[in-house]
Write an enzyme that holds these catalytic residues in place. Sequence first.
Site, mmCIF file in Angstrom:
data_model
loop_
_atom_site.group_PDB
_atom_site.id
_atom_site.type_symbol
_atom_site.label_atom_id
_atom_site.label_comp_id
_atom_site.label_asym_id
_atom_site.label_seq_id
_atom_site.Cartn_x
_atom_site.Cartn_y
_atom_site.Cartn_z
ATOM 1 N N ASN A 29 0.720 -1.326 0.139
ATOM 2 C CA ASN A 29 0.002 0.077 0.063
ATOM 3 C C ASN A 29 0.870 1.395 0.176
ATOM 4 O O ASN A 29 0.507 2.206 0.669
ATOM 5 C CB ASN A 29 -0.834 -0.023 1.210
ATOM 6 N N ARG A 77 -4.245 -14.013 -0.541
ATOM 7 C CA ARG A 77 -5.470 -14.192 0.127
ATOM 8 C C ARG A 77 -6.398 -15.052 -0.433
ATOM 9 O O ARG A 77 -6.191 -15.475 -1.860
ATOM 10 C CB ARG A 77 -6.295 -12.917 0.393
#
Length: 389
Positions: free
Chosen positions: A115, A247
Amino acid sequence: MKTEIIMMALTAAFTFTAMTDAQGQTTETSSTKTNQKNSKPQKKIYKTWTSWAAHLDPEFFSTVEATRIGDNLLLYQQTTGGWPKNIDMAKKLSDSEKKKVEAQKTNVKESTIDNRATSTEIIYLSKLYNATGNSRYKDAVMKGMQYLFDAQYDNGGWPQFYPRNKGYYTHITYNDDAMINVMKIMRDASLGKAPFAFFPDSVKQKAKTALDKGIDCILKTQYVQNGKLTVWCAQHDEKTLKPANARAFELASLSGQESDDIVLFLMSLSKPSQAIVNSIEAAVEWFRNTEIDGYKKEYFKNADGKKDWRLVKCADGEESKPLWARFYTLDGNRPFFCDRDGVMKFDVSEIGHERRNGYSWYNSEALKVFKKYDQWSRKYGKNKTEDNR
């Protein structure tokens, strides 16, 4: 999604360039105002920090407000030299909040390049040092660079988190441009480009070494499908270099989201080797072959009254941008989608509302690749002109 972030960044940058008055007094930013009574909190305000910080005018870094934010960054820097993610670094902190931040400095498992963390702080503090000459900011930048050097694998890749030692965090991470953001710093630092001209020669050389290793990793992780180079997965196993799961809804795949910025980065390199040229040519061909034409996103309210969307065919004669899916199958370039159960679906309507609306499944970013390629190809690629031979 990327276009929306850039527009938000430019708006925020304009706001921050006018935050000081003639006496040098600071005014409250959009982020600090969220703490005021009767002020509606903004959703995930931390995301705006990494959006606008890179777009601030040079004049801003001579203001009191710039220094205040810079001191926040020193406070948040961990003992590793890296920074944690998802924090509004511009927020005004109370004394008790500062103590809590100080106590987290040794929680080194939070240091990350995800990020746009760490890369954003290094760039900001470099600009602040150039404006102020304050050695504290230079020292923090050098610690940040050493963190990036330490985090790089011998094979040239960077993990999402360092020094975590398990989970998908250890994979070589192209997701959300994590590794490419670091590579851009290494590229510019090795050349002594602004804002890194003050780097000592020893750090510039380390950056050049890290850059070369990173490029080698990019070339080695480009996926070969039926004997042909294609593009990249969002993350690759740090040992085998093969595409890897992250994920539950992020299965090993060919990425129509992350691969575009990898190609743009490769095209930014001067005097590319033949291996780099071949890599770019193959990736551009893959983007052309996987382009989705004649469809658009249509928004509607579902039976529960929630905003939703679906992919629909355009009407005859209706103009639309080409689309690319975020994920394609490794074997047949088939777009697919996933819910939190990790089950591959081939229609976005087959996954739940939460994931369908909480993730970016389609984009048009490869158009930027095509635009840049037209120019690059005439200089280095298969459309090379006589003047460039």
